[in-house]
Enzyme design. Sequence first.
Site, mmCIF file in Angstrom:
data_model
loop_
_atom_site.group_PDB
_atom_site.id
_atom_site.type_symbol
_atom_site.label_atom_id
_atom_site.label_comp_id
_atom_site.label_asym_id
_atom_site.label_seq_id
_atom_site.Cartn_x
_atom_site.Cartn_y
_atom_site.Cartn_z
ATOM 1 N N ASP A 242 -8.083 -4.757 -0.321
ATOM 2 C CA ASP A 242 -8.582 -5.360 -1.555
ATOM 3 C C ASP A 242 -8.346 -6.858 -1.621
ATOM 4 O O ASP A 242 -9.050 -7.568 -2.332
ATOM 5 C CB ASP A 242 -7.920 -4.692 -2.763
ATOM 6 N N HIS B 32 0.846 -1.194 0.000
ATOM 7 C CA HIS B 32 0.000 0.000 0.000
ATOM 8 C C HIS B 32 0.875 1.235 0.000
ATOM 9 O O HIS B 32 1.946 1.218 0.620
ATOM 10 C CB HIS B 32 -0.919 0.011 1.235
HETATM 11 N N1 ACO Z 1 4.301 -7.640 -4.981
HETATM 12 C C1 ACO Z 1 5.659 -7.701 -5.058
HETATM 13 N N2 ACO Z 1 6.484 -6.664 -4.820
HETATM 14 C C2 ACO Z 1 5.912 -5.487 -4.484
HETATM 15 C C3 ACO Z 1 4.506 -5.343 -4.369
HETATM 16 C C4 ACO Z 1 3.693 -6.459 -4.626
HETATM 17 N N3 ACO Z 1 2.357 -6.386 -4.540
HETATM 18 N N4 ACO Z 1 4.204 -4.064 -4.023
HETATM 19 C C5 ACO Z 1 5.375 -3.428 -3.910
HETATM 20 N N5 ACO Z 1 6.408 -4.283 -4.184
HETATM 21 C C6 ACO Z 1 7.845 -3.958 -4.118
HETATM 22 C C7 ACO Z 1 8.263 -3.106 -5.303
HETATM 23 O O1 ACO Z 1 8.732 -3.901 -6.375
HETATM 24 C C8 ACO Z 1 9.338 -2.240 -4.710
HETATM 25 O O2 ACO Z 1 10.528 -2.992 -4.649
HETATM 26 P P1 ACO Z 1 11.975 -2.268 -4.743
HETATM 27 O O3 ACO Z 1 12.061 -1.369 -3.557
HETATM 28 O O4 ACO Z 1 12.937 -3.409 -4.698
HETATM 29 O O5 ACO Z 1 11.977 -1.535 -6.053
HETATM 30 C C9 ACO Z 1 8.879 -1.987 -3.272
HETATM 31 O O6 ACO Z 1 8.039 -3.128 -2.959
HETATM 32 C C10 ACO Z 1 8.072 -0.695 -3.089
HETATM 33 O O7 ACO Z 1 7.012 -0.687 -4.044
HETATM 34 P P2 ACO Z 1 6.422 0.620 -4.740
HETATM 35 O O8 ACO Z 1 5.662 0.233 -5.959
HETATM 36 O O9 ACO Z 1 7.518 1.629 -4.912
HETATM 37 O O10 ACO Z 1 5.444 1.135 -3.628
HETATM 38 P P3 ACO Z 1 4.296 2.175 -3.850
HETATM 39 O O11 ACO Z 1 3.980 2.693 -2.514
HETATM 40 O O12 ACO Z 1 4.645 3.131 -4.925
HETATM 41 O O13 ACO Z 1 3.086 1.265 -4.444
HETATM 42 C C11 ACO Z 1 1.209 -0.145 -4.573
HETATM 43 C C12 ACO Z 1 2.044 0.807 -3.699
HETATM 44 C C13 ACO Z 1 0.897 0.490 -5.928
HETATM 45 C C14 ACO Z 1 -0.120 -0.410 -3.864
HETATM 46 C C15 ACO Z 1 2.002 -1.476 -4.760
HETATM 47 O O14 ACO Z 1 2.288 -2.058 -3.502
HETATM 48 C C16 ACO Z 1 1.278 -2.471 -5.651
HETATM 49 O O15 ACO Z 1 1.405 -2.398 -6.886
HETATM 50 N N6 ACO Z 1 0.466 -3.420 -5.033
HETATM 51 C C17 ACO Z 1 -0.316 -4.340 -5.808
HETATM 52 C C18 ACO Z 1 -1.574 -3.646 -6.290
HETATM 53 C C19 ACO Z 1 -2.595 -3.414 -5.188
HETATM 54 O O16 ACO Z 1 -2.889 -4.289 -4.386
HETATM 55 N N7 ACO Z 1 -3.171 -2.206 -5.187
HETATM 56 C C20 ACO Z 1 -4.216 -1.836 -4.241
HETATM 57 C C21 ACO Z 1 -3.749 -0.755 -3.340
HETATM 58 S S1 ACO Z 1 -4.964 -0.455 -2.099
HETATM 59 C C22 ACO Z 1 -6.149 0.522 -2.824
HETATM 60 O O17 ACO Z 1 -5.954 1.200 -3.790
HETATM 61 C C23 ACO Z 1 -7.427 0.497 -2.174
#
Ligand code: ACO
Length: 447
Positions: free
Chosen positions: A383, A326
């Site tokens: 979610d 998140h």
């Molecule tokens: N699976 C695997 N790796 C992940 C995931 C995941 N679901 N989410 C984040 N990471 C990793 C990234 O690859 C990144 O790794 P790095 O530091 O080695 O580059 C690190 O964790 C940080 O991730 P970011 O994408 O930079 O975090 P951000 O805060 O920008 O993104 C987000 C948050 C978009 C929710 C992300 O975690 C994601 O894509 N999750 C899956 C989609 C999801 O469930 N979305 C719903 C969000 S809740 C809502 O909107 C109600």
Amino acid sequence: MVLYICEEDLIKFAKNQFHMSETAELKLGKSIYHLPILKGTENEKAIDIEKLREQTGFITLDSGFKNTGATKSAITFLDGEKGILKYRGYPIEQLADQSTFLEVAYLLIYGNLPTKAQIDEFHHQISRHTLVHEDMKKFFDGFPSKSHPMGQLSSLVCSLSSFYPESLNPHQTPEELDLTIIKLLGKMATIVSWIYKKSLGHPVIYPQNKYDYVTNFLYMTFGQRTEEVHIDPVLVSAMNKLLILHADHEQNCSTSTVRIVGSSDCNLYASISAGISALWGPLHGGANQSVIEMLEKIRNDGGDVDKWVLKAKDKNDPFRLMGFGHRVYKNFDPRAKIIKKACDDILSKLGIKDPVLEIAKKLEEVALSDAYFIEKKLYPNVDFYSGIIYRALGFPTEMFTVLFALGRLPGWIAQWKEMREQEEPIGRPRQIYIGENTRDYIPMHKR
Ligand code: ACO
């Protein structure tokens, strides 16, 4: 460039007084600039950079607005580190446990919990506006049966502005605005249930105003024209909880969209329609649909959860575990905690045995004990569980994000209303241009 914040000198926050007497010092070359410091009621601190460009010629750059406050808001407070979420000061745990969705909608939009008389009147008004104009049904009928429910929802909500042109006036009186809001709340549940019926090819069901908001929605969704249906109270309670948990989440992607669209004096219906589009994406509200699609993919691939966890951890593989992580919750999502319990209760009450749900449980277990997910603070978000509950309740996957939108509606309305009441200026970020410098036009025959 050095940025100093004279933190030790911050004075105690006085009610309704956001500007502190202290300032942050910004050193640019030999010049020192003083920037006002603001503090909110929960002690979050901000540096006011509104005049920065005017004073220094600099802008701030923050793609994804990861550290940029776009507004001062009195609606929702969340602390991502501590896992706290409150609507108008009330903890989400108490609201999810004791309140109803309609009561929470009133709270978000009008700022306080309603009295019995106020909630009765609110419900009465909404009940009078649940019907959707028959002409609107004609173009609803024109959507192909396989069109995505979110595309239908966004179009139908935007089209309310054509059926109710009085909503176009950006200077509606409070009474006129209230009516615009009531119509939207009333019709949204009907539209959502109709979209569901259409996906099945079934005739739509008209609202029955004897029911409360959520029961009426479930009646229109799962009811049939020919017989009296019994709406299970377990279902009503689960649905209330899910809608309450989604009702607001401060300045996320869709809410910021609603505020920014509304800041151009655009009407409420079109602004909310834009928010619905923003919510559609799989990185935002669309994640609940993506969760189930991912679980089905894992099942169809033989159900080897470890293999997919490895894929999620592989930097060269674009696969991510949907429903994990998140933007703001970096320890746990308080909504996920509540919904996980509701999810366990519902699955056991309905006695559901579903291989996809078994995979979900295993995935949750594996990811929660895996060093990669622990280090990166990636936990199941709301979610992850909402998708599982919606599936157990019998909703098709493509409807999940629409249900999220139904829940988020009061939050969007409250945020839009607050933005208008605070007379916020039109949203217009700046940029750092990285394109070509001036070049002379070359006629086609010389290229
Ligand atoms: N699976 C695997 N790796 C992940 C995931 C995941 N679901 N989410 C984040 N990471 C990793 C990234 O690859 C990144 O790794 P790095 O530091 O080695 O580059 C690190 O964790 C940080 O991730 P970011 O994408 O930079 O975090 P951000 O805060 O920008 O993104 C987000 C948050 C978009 C929710 C992300 O975690 C994601 O894509 N999750 C899956 C989609 C999801 O469930 N979305 C719903 C969000 S809740 C809502 O909107 C109600």
